[in-house]
Every structure is written in C-alpha cells, then in structure tokens.
Enzyme design. Structure first.
Site, short mmCIF file in Angstrom:
data_model
loop_
_atom_site.label_atom_id
_atom_site.label_comp_id
_atom_site.label_asym_id
_atom_site.label_seq_id
_atom_site.Cartn_x
_atom_site.Cartn_y
_atom_site.Cartn_z
N GLU A 52 -10.01 -15.48 126.12
CA GLU A 52 -9.03 -16.01 125.15
C GLU A 52 -7.75 -15.19 125.27
OE1 GLU A 52 -11.00 -15.58 121.38
OE2 GLU A 52 -10.91 -13.39 121.45
N ASP A 73 -3.08 -8.62 118.17
CA ASP A 73 -2.40 -9.63 119.00
C ASP A 73 -0.88 -9.50 118.94
OD1 ASP A 73 -4.88 -10.71 119.67
OD2 ASP A 73 -4.83 -12.17 118.05
#
Ligand SMILES: *[C@@H]1O[C@H](CO)[C@@H](O)[C@H](O)[C@H]1NC(C)=O
Ligand SMILES: *[C@@H]1O[C@H](CO)[C@@H](O)[C@H](O)[C@H]1NC(C)=O
Ligand SMILES: *[C@@H]1O[C@H](CO)[C@@H](O)[C@H](O)[C@H]1NC(C)=O
Ligand SMILES: *[C@@H]1O[C@H](CO)[C@@H](O)[C@H](O)[C@H]1NC(C)=O
Ligand SMILES: *[C@@H]1O[C@H](CO)[C@@H](O)[C@H](O)[C@H]1NC(C)=O
Ligand SMILES: *[C@@H]1O[C@H](CO)[C@@H](O)[C@H](O)[C@H]1NC(C)=O
Length: 413
Positions: free
Chosen positions: A230, A52
């Site tokens: 997500e 991420d």
C-alpha cells in the site's frame, strides 16, 4: 554450576513476573522483533510526529501534509524543522459521505501553475468502503481550500461498480505525470488487489473516463491470501519511473503485538521506462509478481517499520529526498508516536539507494549516540545460547539496570 545459574534465573524471572506486568515481561524486547542491521543508515530526524507524511517544496520552504483531523499541514525552512502548523486543508469534514469524514489518511499534494491539489483518503481500518477526494488552493497560508469531493470510490458510491473499483481499495493516493505528454495519473490501493493506476482528466479533479477507467495494475502478490502492499508513490529520475510502496504491517503494534521480524513495514521499489509499467525490481522480478527491492527498512534495533513514504524529486545540485514515517524503538509503538525521517537518495545504475549517515549540513546538529539499550539487548540476545537465558537477561537489564544486567550476563556466560 549450570543448574544453579538456571535456578537463579528462574527465581529472578518469577520475582520479575510478580513485579512487572506480563505485557512488559514478554514485550518488544524479544530479539525476533527488531532488525538490527547496520547496513542501512539511520534517518535524519524530521522533528515532527507524522503518519504518512507528504512534502512539497515551494518558494524556499518545505510544506508537510499528514494524515490527521482535516489534514493538518506545516511549513519549515528545513526538512529537519522546526515545523510550524499553517492550518488544515479541510475547514470541516469532507463533503464525501464515506469512511471517516473528519480524519483523512495519507494526503498527496501536487502543484501546477500555482494551484495546489491535495488528494486525500477517507476510509476506516480494514475496510474497502473508501474514497479518494481532492481539494485545491492557490495559497498555502491557512485559508480554506476548496473541497471538490470524490475522484474515485470503492465499496459504495458513484463509480464503485466499475472495474477495477469493484476489487481494489480507494486509499493512499499518489500522483505522477508522463514526462513526454504531461498526462496525469492517480495511483492508489492497498491489501485489496494491491496498487492501481488510472489517468486523470485534464482538470485533475476527476478521472478521465469514469465508464472505462483505462486502469493498469502496478503491483500484486499472487498466491498469497494477504497482500500487504500500500501507500504507493511514483517518482521520475533520469529516464526511469519508479513505483514505490510500503510492504508489510504498518500499525497497531502496541495493541496487536508484533509480527515476525521483517513482516513490518518496509519501503520497496521497482522501475520502468514507461509511466504505466510494467515495473520490475533489481532482480528483474515483476512488481506484478510480488517483486520489490527493499530500499529502507527497520535498522539498528532503533528504527522500526518505516513506510508511508514519498520522494521529493529535485535537481542535479540537490539530491532527491526519501521521506517516511518510522517508530523509534526507544520511544514507543503507538501510531501517534510515528516520526518523520528522511534521507538523501543516490542512484546506483539507476537504482535508488539511501545515503549513509546523518545529514552533516542540516541545522539540526548530528547526534552520535551510544547504541540504545534495546539494540544491545537484541545483539546479546543473538549471542546467547538459549532463549530463556536471553529473555531473563534482557528483563534483568530492562528492570534492574544495565550494570547489574551486564554483570549477571558476564557471570552467566
Ligand atoms: C537544512 O539547513 C541547512 C542549513 O541550515 C542546509 O545546509 C541543508 O541543506 C538543509 N537541508 C534540507 C534538507 O533542507
Ligand atoms: C474518525 O476519526 C476521529 C479522529 O481520529 C475519531 O475521533 C472518530 O471517532 C472517528 N469516527 C469514526 C466514525 O470512526
Ligand atoms: C497559469 O496561471 C496564470 C495565472 O493564474 C494564467 O494566466 C495562465 O494562463 C496559467 N497558465 C497555464 C499554462 O495554465
Ligand atoms: C457520478 O459520476 C459521473 C461521472 O463521473 C458524474 O457525471 C455524475 O454527475 C456523478 N453523479 C453523482 C450523483 O455524483
Ligand atoms: C535545485 O533545487 C533546490 C532545492 O529544491 C533549489 O533551491 C535550487 O534553486 C534548484 N536549482 C536549480 C538550478 O533549479
Ligand atoms: C530515538 O529516541 C532516542 C531517545 O529519545 C533518541 O536519543 C534518538 O536520537 C532517537 N533516534 C531516532 C533516529 O529517532
């Protein structure tokens, strides 16, 4: 003749079964796992292990924030590195008592008038007992940031009983401002009712109206039990807002095995003229109805499960950059083996497309390599007629070397 070959392969398989652990024998060399498309370009390699990633460009340098203990951050003069760690955003555990306080996920950092705001996630896997916190600083030199605590919470804690925090999951924060009004929005969410947007207060440290958050939902997959969306990101380019997200399974491939091909992470997008949506994909399907155009996904039998993305919006002279993490199938599938990758974006009729090939201008020299062994395995797996033949062949390749394998394959076919 056929029968004797089959017998030979069975014998080879049995011998190998003894010689190698079962997990290896039936492991990720199976063709159903990898997408071998060459219609997507390979990434420019970022030369950093990340999960991420989040990149901010500030005073001629790239600053990269990643999920990790206390949110490590790095600096480089180039997206391909070399990256130097500057420090961590938090100088200890988060002040928020929720999720894993020492190991935030998925930071997103934005700058306003010389102040940096880092939105970070506290959660634990598979839980919606989560919080998004925010920390600020005015210097990116490793000195401590101020941790302001929670912006939103779900599961438990202040504000978690107010809709939509009652149904959503407070993870994976992203940020966007309305181009016309400057109003800032926090976007967040995951498998629990997918992705949401709430207006932030002018200080960007809290939401605008905690009692009535004025939330809108950005994405949703109706009629499914599992809704794997997500890691949202919102960007703006030339009159459109783009809602990006990761779709599919992100992690744990080494422990839990592989999903069906294309059920792993891929990077998807929709667009809208309005910051609050509704967003539609290239086929005019609403993101609220499961839509989302794939911009980047597994490719070449080499890049697996790219996601956790962000877009570095730039200007006419420097194209936007899409950056993300991915797994390199010839390196490994542990979460901590995820790598930074990036590509320039172009816009075809207002739809973002990753630009082909290795960035010829980066200081990291382009690497033109032979296709990986796994790629060859997968391709040959497609051509071969029976699964048994492929499995045996690929394991011979993997264990006895390429030339033996190729020789046997040619003999066989
Ligand atoms: C990387 O550095 C090279 C020069 O060394 C430059 O041409 C290129 O634009 C840089 N790319 C990025 C994305 O920083
Ligand atoms: C929090 O994350 C750290 C670092 O990954 C890990 O060592 C620790 O066990 C985790 N704590 C909890 C309570 O899950
Ligand atoms: C920007 O920051 C400077 C110095 O910190 C301050 O004087 C100025 O008022 C700020 N401007 C805005 C628009 O907030
Ligand atoms: C709970 O949230 C409200 C609204 O954001 C805030 O005014 C209040 O101080 C918070 N209470 C606690 C105990 O943090
Ligand atoms: C365009 O962006 C690049 C990279 O962010 C920057 O170096 C350059 O100064 C910018 N040019 C203009 C005209 O803003
Ligand atoms: C994948 O890993 C191999 C082996 O280390 C390396 O040669 C190749 O450049 C890597 N490719 C990417 C896109 O990471």
């Amino acid at each position: 003749m056929y029968r004797s070959k089959l017998l030979f392969l069975w014998a080879a398989l049995i011998a190998l079964g003894r010689a190698t652990p079962a997990s290896h024998l039936w492991g990720p060399t199976l063709s159903r796992v990898y997408d071998t498309t060459d219609t997507l370009p390979r990434p420019n390699v970022g030369n950093l292990n990340v999960h991420d990633p989040n990149v901010v460009f500030w005073k001629d340098h790239y600053y990269l924030f990643k999920g990790g203990v206390h949110v490590p951050y790095f600096r480089a003069a180039n997206m391909s590195g070399p990256w130097t760690q500057i420090g961590t955003v938090l100088d200890g555990d988060s002040v928020i008592h929720q999720g894993n306080r020492s190991r935030p996920w998925a930071p997103t950092t934005v700058e306003r008038n010389g102040t940096f705001y880092c939105f970070y996630t506290l959660s634990t896997r598979g839980s919606r007992n989560s919080a998004i916190g925010v920390a600020t600083t005015t210097v990116l030199d490793g000195s401590p940031w101020i941790d302001h605590g929670a912006v939103v919470r779900t599961g438990q804690g202040n504000g978690s009983t107010v809709w939509p925090f009652t149904v959503s999951n407070a993870i994976d924060a992203s940020f966007i401002r309305d181009q016309a009004t400057g109003q800032a929005y926090l976007n967040y969410g995951s498998f629990w009712h997918d992705i949401w947007q709430v207006p932030l207060a002018d200080d960007w440290l809290s939401i605008k109206s905690p009692e009535r958050p004025d939330a809108v939902q950005l994405t949703f997959i109706p009629r499914e039990v599992v809704r794997p969306e997500e890691g949202s990101w919102l960007s703006y380019h030339d009159g459109y807002y783009y809602a990006w997200f990761s779709h599919g399974e992100c992690c744990n491939f080494d422990e839990h095995g592989f999903p069906e091909r294309n059920d792993e992470y891929s990077i998807r997008v929709g667009r809208s003229r309005a910051v609050r949506g509704p967003f539609v994909d290239h086929d005019n399907k609403m993101l609220l109805d499961g839509g989302g155009t794939v911009v980047y996904a597994s490719n070449h039998g080499l890049v697996y499960a790219p996601g956790g993305l962000g877009v570095l919006a730039r200007n006419d002279s420097s194209p936007d950059i899409l950056y993300y993490h991915y797994l390199n199938t010839s390196i490994g599938f542990r979460d901590d083996q995820a790598l930074l990758g990036w590509n320039y974006l172009k816009y075809d009729n207002g739809w973002p497309v990753v630009i082909d090939g290795i960035d010829a201008k980066t200081s990291a020299a382009p690497v033109y390599q032979l296709p990986s062994r796994l790629y060859l395995l997968t391709m040959m797996g497609r051509w071969s007629r029976s699964a048994l033949c492929f499995t045996a062949f690929s394991e011979i390749l993997a264990n006895w070397g390429f030339s033996t394998g190729l020789w046997l394959y040619l003999l066989w076919s």
